[in-house]
Design an enzyme around this catalytic site. Structure first.
Site, PDB file in Angstrom:
ATOM      1  N   ASP A   6      24.387  17.440  34.556  1.00 24.44           N
ATOM      2  CA  ASP A   6      23.456  16.919  33.545  1.00 24.44           C
ATOM      3  C   ASP A   6      22.471  15.957  34.197  1.00 24.44           C
ATOM      4  O   ASP A   6      22.842  15.137  35.036  1.00 24.44           O
ATOM      5  CB  ASP A   6      24.238  16.212  32.429  1.00 24.44           C
ATOM      6  N   HIS A  65      25.373  25.109  24.575  1.00 23.64           N
ATOM      7  CA  HIS A  65      25.923  24.603  25.836  1.00 23.64           C
ATOM      8  C   HIS A  65      27.158  23.771  25.555  1.00 23.64           C
ATOM      9  O   HIS A  65      27.356  23.261  24.444  1.00 23.64           O
ATOM     10  CB  HIS A  65      24.885  23.773  26.595  1.00 23.64           C
ATOM     11  N   CYS A 102      16.782  28.154  29.502  1.00 21.26           N
ATOM     12  CA  CYS A 102      16.360  29.470  30.003  1.00 21.26           C
ATOM     13  C   CYS A 102      15.524  29.300  31.271  1.00 21.26           C
ATOM     14  O   CYS A 102      15.633  30.092  32.210  1.00 21.26           O
ATOM     15  CB  CYS A 102      15.584  30.236  28.944  1.00 21.26           C
TER      16      CYS A 102
HETATM   17  P1  5GP Z   1      22.694  18.053  23.766  1.00 23.73           P
HETATM   18  O1  5GP Z   1      22.221  16.680  23.437  1.00 23.73           O
HETATM   19  O2  5GP Z   1      21.727  19.121  23.270  1.00 23.73           O
HETATM   20  O3  5GP Z   1      24.113  18.350  23.389  1.00 23.73           O
HETATM   21  O4  5GP Z   1      22.705  18.131  25.345  1.00 23.73           O
HETATM   22  C1  5GP Z   1      21.597  18.460  26.123  1.00 23.73           C
HETATM   23  C2  5GP Z   1      21.863  17.900  27.498  1.00 23.73           C
HETATM   24  O5  5GP Z   1      20.961  18.503  28.405  1.00 23.73           O
HETATM   25  C3  5GP Z   1      21.652  16.380  27.586  1.00 23.73           C
HETATM   26  O6  5GP Z   1      22.852  15.765  28.023  1.00 23.73           O
HETATM   27  C4  5GP Z   1      20.504  16.241  28.595  1.00 23.73           C
HETATM   28  O7  5GP Z   1      20.662  15.122  29.432  1.00 23.73           O
HETATM   29  C5  5GP Z   1      20.563  17.551  29.360  1.00 23.73           C
HETATM   30  N1  5GP Z   1      19.290  17.982  29.886  1.00 23.73           N
HETATM   31  C6  5GP Z   1      18.110  18.057  29.199  1.00 23.73           C
HETATM   32  N2  5GP Z   1      17.130  18.515  29.997  1.00 23.73           N
HETATM   33  C7  5GP Z   1      17.708  18.756  31.218  1.00 23.73           C
HETATM   34  C8  5GP Z   1      17.197  19.238  32.456  1.00 23.73           C
HETATM   35  O8  5GP Z   1      16.012  19.545  32.609  1.00 23.73           O
HETATM   36  N3  5GP Z   1      18.093  19.326  33.484  1.00 23.73           N
HETATM   37  C9  5GP Z   1      19.401  18.994  33.349  1.00 23.73           C
HETATM   38  N4  5GP Z   1      20.173  19.134  34.431  1.00 23.73           N
HETATM   39  N5  5GP Z   1      19.916  18.540  32.193  1.00 23.73           N
HETATM   40  C10 5GP Z   1      19.077  18.415  31.127  1.00 23.73           C
HETATM   41 ZN    ZN Z   2      17.451  29.403  26.235  1.00 18.84          ZN
END
Ligand code: 5GP
Ligand code: ZN
Length: 114
Positions: free
Chosen positions: A30, A100, A7
């Site tokens: 990412d 996501h 958000c």
């Molecule tokens: P999940 O593990 O929840 O499926 O994926 C979350 C993704 O968000 C991870 O691949 C992580 O690297 C990415 N991520 C987390 N924080 C940030 C951020 O501040 N900026 C960006 N661009 N990616 C993020």
């Molecule tokens: Zn959110």
């Protein structure tokens, strides 16, 4: 959601490398890529995970898939192939609780699903 990283990215409070944006969804690179191409695509409406999807709020998902295919083409991985992944909950590997979809490509991806 005040403490939600995604958000904050939507609001511009945390910078991101945007790939695509419209009224409904946002796509950005990412921060910790798992593949040469690793884009995260999110709805602008906060939905914490796939567990919160309903028939009423899930229509953005088709938009995300169609947009993912367009992004794949723009980034040159449409022919080589790619994967779209949604992680749900702790065992699914979800770390950010704003739903996501990962768009991954640019290399031969590991085919192990579990
Ligand atoms: P999940 O593990 O929840 O499926 O994926 C979350 C993704 O968000 C991870 O691949 C992580 O690297 C990415 N991520 C987390 N924080 C940030 C951020 O501040 N900026 C960006 N661009 N990616 C993020
Ligand atoms: Zn959110």
């Amino acid at each position: 959601m005040e403490d939600c990283i995604f958000c904050k990215i939507i609001k511009g409070e945390i910078p991101s490398k945007k790939v695509y944006e419209d009224d409904e969804i946002l796509a950005f690179h990412d921060i910790s890529p798992m593949a040469p191409i690793h884009v995260v695509i999110i709805p602008k409406k906060h939905i914490s995970s796939a567990n919160e999807l309903t028939e009423e709020n899930a229509s953005f998902i088709s938009h995300i898939y169609v947009t993912a295919a367009k992004i794949a083409k723009e980034l040159g991985i449409d022919e080589s192939g790619y994967r779209i992944v949604n992680n749900c909950g702790a065992d699914g590997g979800q770390t950010v609780f704003h739903i996501h979809f990962h768009l991954l490509g640019g290399k031969k991806l590991n085919t192990e699903l579990a």
